[in-house]
Design an enzyme around this catalytic site. Sequence first.
Site, PDB file in Angstrom:
ATOM      1  N   ASP A 107       0.598  -1.322   0.150  1.00 36.65           N
ATOM      2  CA  ASP A 107       0.025   0.071   0.199  1.00 36.65           C
ATOM      3  C   ASP A 107       0.574   1.338   0.073  1.00 36.65           C
ATOM      4  O   ASP A 107       0.528   2.201   0.764  1.00 36.65           O
ATOM      5  CB  ASP A 107      -0.993   0.229   1.088  1.00 36.65           C
ATOM      6  CG  ASP A 107      -1.709  -1.210   1.446  1.00 36.65           C
ATOM      7  OD1 ASP A 107      -1.952  -1.916   0.347  1.00 36.65           O
ATOM      8  OD2 ASP A 107      -2.468  -1.403   2.272  1.00 36.65           O
ATOM      9  N   LYS A 168      -6.997  -4.145  -3.126  1.00 37.60           N
ATOM     10  CA  LYS A 168      -7.639  -4.754  -2.026  1.00 37.60           C
ATOM     11  C   LYS A 168      -8.545  -3.786  -1.155  1.00 37.60           C
ATOM     12  O   LYS A 168      -8.168  -2.610  -1.243  1.00 37.60           O
ATOM     13  CB  LYS A 168      -6.547  -5.445  -0.923  1.00 37.60           C
ATOM     14  CG  LYS A 168      -5.455  -4.776  -0.302  1.00 37.60           C
ATOM     15  CD  LYS A 168      -4.893  -5.378   0.469  1.00 37.60           C
ATOM     16  CE  LYS A 168      -3.622  -4.518   1.134  1.00 37.60           C
ATOM     17  NZ  LYS A 168      -4.241  -3.816   2.290  1.00 37.60           N
ATOM     18  N   CYS A 201      -2.194  -2.616   8.163  1.00 39.67           N
ATOM     19  CA  CYS A 201      -1.990  -3.692   7.195  1.00 39.67           C
ATOM     20  C   CYS A 201      -0.672  -4.210   7.333  1.00 39.67           C
ATOM     21  O   CYS A 201      -0.586  -5.588   6.954  1.00 39.67           O
ATOM     22  CB  CYS A 201      -1.982  -2.992   5.605  1.00 39.67           C
ATOM     23  SG  CYS A 201      -3.488  -2.056   5.326  1.00 39.67           S
TER      24      CYS A 201
END
Length: 284
Positions: A107, A168, A201
């Site tokens: 990310d 995602k 995450c």
Amino acid sequence: MADTHSSNNQQVPVLFSFSVSSRPSSVPVGSGYEVLIQKFLSIYGCQIDVHRKLVLQYFSEEWGQYIDLPKGFVVSEKCRLRLVPLQMDITTLGNLSPASTVFFCCDMQERFRPAIKYFGDIISVGQRLLQGARILGVPVVVSEQYPKGLGSTVQELDLTGAKLVFPKTKFSMVLPEVEAVLAETPGVRSVVLFGVETHVCIQQTALDLIGRGFEVHIVADATSSRSMMDRMFALERLAHIGTIITTSEAVLLQLVADKEHPKFKEIQNIIKASAPESGLLSKV
């Protein structure tokens, strides 16, 4: 005859410990390794993963701690035993090799730029890792959290050759498409994980990977959060649960392992200038 039969069936009290549990039971005098393993299985059942390497230990009064069961050990008196599952052989614990490693880049997106502490440093270190992965032939998996709203991976990161780049919404990177990549990569044992955010995450990805038996190396100088408090506490927690907290230079040099490695010079050029410390030393 009656006395002999009684002696052969004499039971000895034993405390059987596994994970966080301890349960008292008993076994016949003279019970050895096989009988003791079966006893553990009868007590703890499906909690024990028989596909993992297991080490049986007993508590030594002499040493005041658990030690590995010596060859030929049999139960002759009251004792304490514990069964310890190992994810892998101790000789490989913490080692990295290109043939058994995958890089996870999590990310690193444009919309996070103004919010993440030391994001510029994280990008710089992330690029070093991606460049090293290309040189050494290490597969790279890249996630993007809700890219429709948060944008794509920052342009500074060269994703050329990445095995998978996927969107995602779940915080963890461990989704079916990623599990498929891991399954089709023979011999993969270690995941080198970096990106944002450390306490969200990164942490949840690490937990999922550990739960699947992978060894996880988190690159401290290539991961961050919106606050240093969240970042540092997440790294501390992750270290306590078994992940390896490391640095970008340590990872790259572990992967080449030898000055005579044919790619050493190329890796050396990447790390010639020290990586930015990205606030890890100041913690402010």
